[in-house]
Design an enzyme around this catalytic site. Structure first.
Site, PDB file in Angstrom:
ATOM      1  N   GLN A  96      -3.537  -7.590   5.179  1.00  0.00           N
ATOM      2  CA  GLN A  96      -2.783  -6.745   4.131  1.00  0.00           C
ATOM      3  C   GLN A  96      -1.621  -6.074   4.953  1.00  0.00           C
ATOM      4  O   GLN A  96      -0.837  -5.334   4.467  1.00  0.00           O
ATOM      5  CB  GLN A  96      -3.891  -5.894   3.660  1.00  0.00           C
ATOM      6  N   SER A  98      -4.196   2.474  -4.660  1.00  0.00           N
ATOM      7  CA  SER A  98      -4.090   1.072  -5.171  1.00  0.00           C
ATOM      8  C   SER A  98      -5.447   0.459  -4.946  1.00  0.00           C
ATOM      9  O   SER A  98      -5.904   0.297  -3.836  1.00  0.00           O
ATOM     10  CB  SER A  98      -3.132   0.552  -4.349  1.00  0.00           C
ATOM     11  N   LYS A 137     -10.483 -13.361 -11.931  1.00  0.00           N
ATOM     12  CA  LYS A 137     -10.665 -13.534 -10.632  1.00  0.00           C
ATOM     13  C   LYS A 137     -11.859 -13.077  -9.713  1.00  0.00           C
ATOM     14  O   LYS A 137     -12.345 -12.032 -10.011  1.00  0.00           O
ATOM     15  CB  LYS A 137      -9.502 -13.117  -9.711  1.00  0.00           C
ATOM     16  N   ARG A 186       0.335 -10.013  -4.583  1.00  0.00           N
ATOM     17  CA  ARG A 186       0.315  -9.010  -5.810  1.00  0.00           C
ATOM     18  C   ARG A 186      -0.157  -7.748  -5.172  1.00  0.00           C
ATOM     19  O   ARG A 186       0.256  -6.635  -5.910  1.00  0.00           O
ATOM     20  CB  ARG A 186      -0.627  -9.421  -6.780  1.00  0.00           C
ATOM     21  N   ALA A 241      -9.026   1.046   0.227  1.00  0.00           N
ATOM     22  CA  ALA A 241     -10.577   1.359  -0.352  1.00  0.00           C
ATOM     23  C   ALA A 241     -10.584   0.601  -1.683  1.00  0.00           C
ATOM     24  O   ALA A 241      -9.993   0.945  -2.886  1.00  0.00           O
ATOM     25  CB  ALA A 241     -10.455   2.690  -0.761  1.00  0.00           C
ATOM     26  N   ASP A 251      -3.991   0.580  14.606  1.00  0.00           N
ATOM     27  CA  ASP A 251      -5.392  -0.227  14.297  1.00  0.00           C
ATOM     28  C   ASP A 251      -6.424   0.529  15.231  1.00  0.00           C
ATOM     29  O   ASP A 251      -6.412   0.660  16.383  1.00  0.00           O
ATOM     30  CB  ASP A 251      -5.340  -1.763  14.302  1.00  0.00           C
TER      31      ASP A 251
END
Length: 329
Positions: free
Chosen positions: A143, A299, A71, A115, A227, A164
């Protein structure tokens, strides 16, 4: 039988073929396969340009029907406001792992979103306290939306806060997701609700860590998702050092995750990491064993997740006759 030719799949095609649970199943199987030696997933490669970066992530599922996926994504945080484009765009190339034959090229946006959420769902099952009901989402972008779906898939949430740096985005997120998921979601102007949260997800574009030890109570599960390059940082190194840490990839997190910043600060060594997510899934390492521990999932997103999703999409597309088949002769 696999048809001759290269299958082209759009984002719309992919959305028709897969629901969220399909991604969770595919990613779970892939992480287990990696621990059992049935998959190969090297760290990502990065190329930085003035307004963003490109990442190449590859992985292989081994065995009788071996598949390889690579990818390439561009990540440009200013795109939504400056260019009217998604932050992340790219393609996934899928090939036969036994002979190298090209099989498919597919849009990466839908895959990357889902995913990434799937990994959080799996981590939450092992690392969040049973009965977790209150969550805070830090980051009201694309996200943030899938991360809320991810934790809602793992726990019956009763109250969700969203924060946010752009307050208007948080308000819009709360209105949209409350209606869509039927959950009690409230926009917050600061991070104070973190102190009452069982689960905290960080999925921002921050370059300066904002989640600090004073905000996080014992027993909290943190999913640190934002990150994904060495310039981004969300978790204070002192908080990282206080947490029981699980990573998707030790090598990759040391290069581009919040682990990278904790290592640079001297707050931890690589030995501080308790386990990989694959080890939890395969049962070779334990998850949460102490209700008072702060647990953290670092992650960074792996090619392993991409190849698992791409293979599932490809098989479904062939069965359903979806996509455009091009001759490669």
């Amino acid at each position: 039988m696999t048809p001759a030719g290269l299958l082209i799949l759009s984002r719309t095609d992919i959305a028709r073929l897969m629901d969220y649970g399909d991604y969770v199943d595919a990613v779970e199987a892939a992480f287990r396969a990696a621990v059992e030696g049935r998959a190969v997933a090297p760290p990502a490669s990065a190329l930085h340009v003035p307004n963003g970066s490109f990442h190449a992530k590859g992985a292989a599922l081994l065995g009788d029907e071996a598949k390889v996926a690579i990818k390439i994504n561009g990540n440009f945080p200013g795109n939504p406001t400056t260019n009217g484009l998604p932050t992340v765009q790219g393609v996934i190339y899928l090939a036969d792992g036994a002979n190298g034959r090209p099989l498919a090229v597919m849009d990466s946006i839908e895959v990357t979103i889902n995913r990434t959420g799937a990994a959080t769902t799996l981590a939450a099952r092992h690392l969040a306290r049973a009965g977790s009901r209150v969550a805070t989402i830090c980051g009201a972008g694309v996200q943030g939306r899938i991360q809320l779906k991810a934790i809602a898939a793992a726990f019956k949430l009763e109250r969700i806060h969203v924060w946010d740096a752009d307050a208007a985005r948080a308000i819009a997120f709360a209105e949209e997701m409350s209606a869509g998921l039927g959950l009690d979601i409230e926009a917050t102007a600061d991070l104070s609700p973190v102190r009452q949260s069982d689960i905290v997800v960080t999925c921002s574009s921050a370059r300066l860590a904002f989640l600090t030890p004073d905000l996080v109570r014992p027993g909290t599960f943190i999913a640190a998702v934002g990150a994904d390059n060495s310039d981004k940082s969300e978790i204070d190194p002192v908080l990282y050092a206080k947490s029981l840490v699980v990573v998707d990839s030790l090598e990759q997190c040391a290069e581009i995750g919040d682990l990278h910043h904790a290592l640079v600060a001297g707050a931890v060594t690589p030995g501080h990491v308790h386990a990989t997510l694959g080890q939890l899934i395969a049962g070779t390492r334990s998850g949460r064993t102490d209700d008072h521990a702060i647990t953290l999932f670092d992650s960074t997103g792996m090619g392993l997740q991409d190849v698992a999703a791409a293979v599932a999409i490809y098989r479904r597309a062939l069965a359903a006759g979806v996509g455009t088949l091009l001759s490669v002769n």
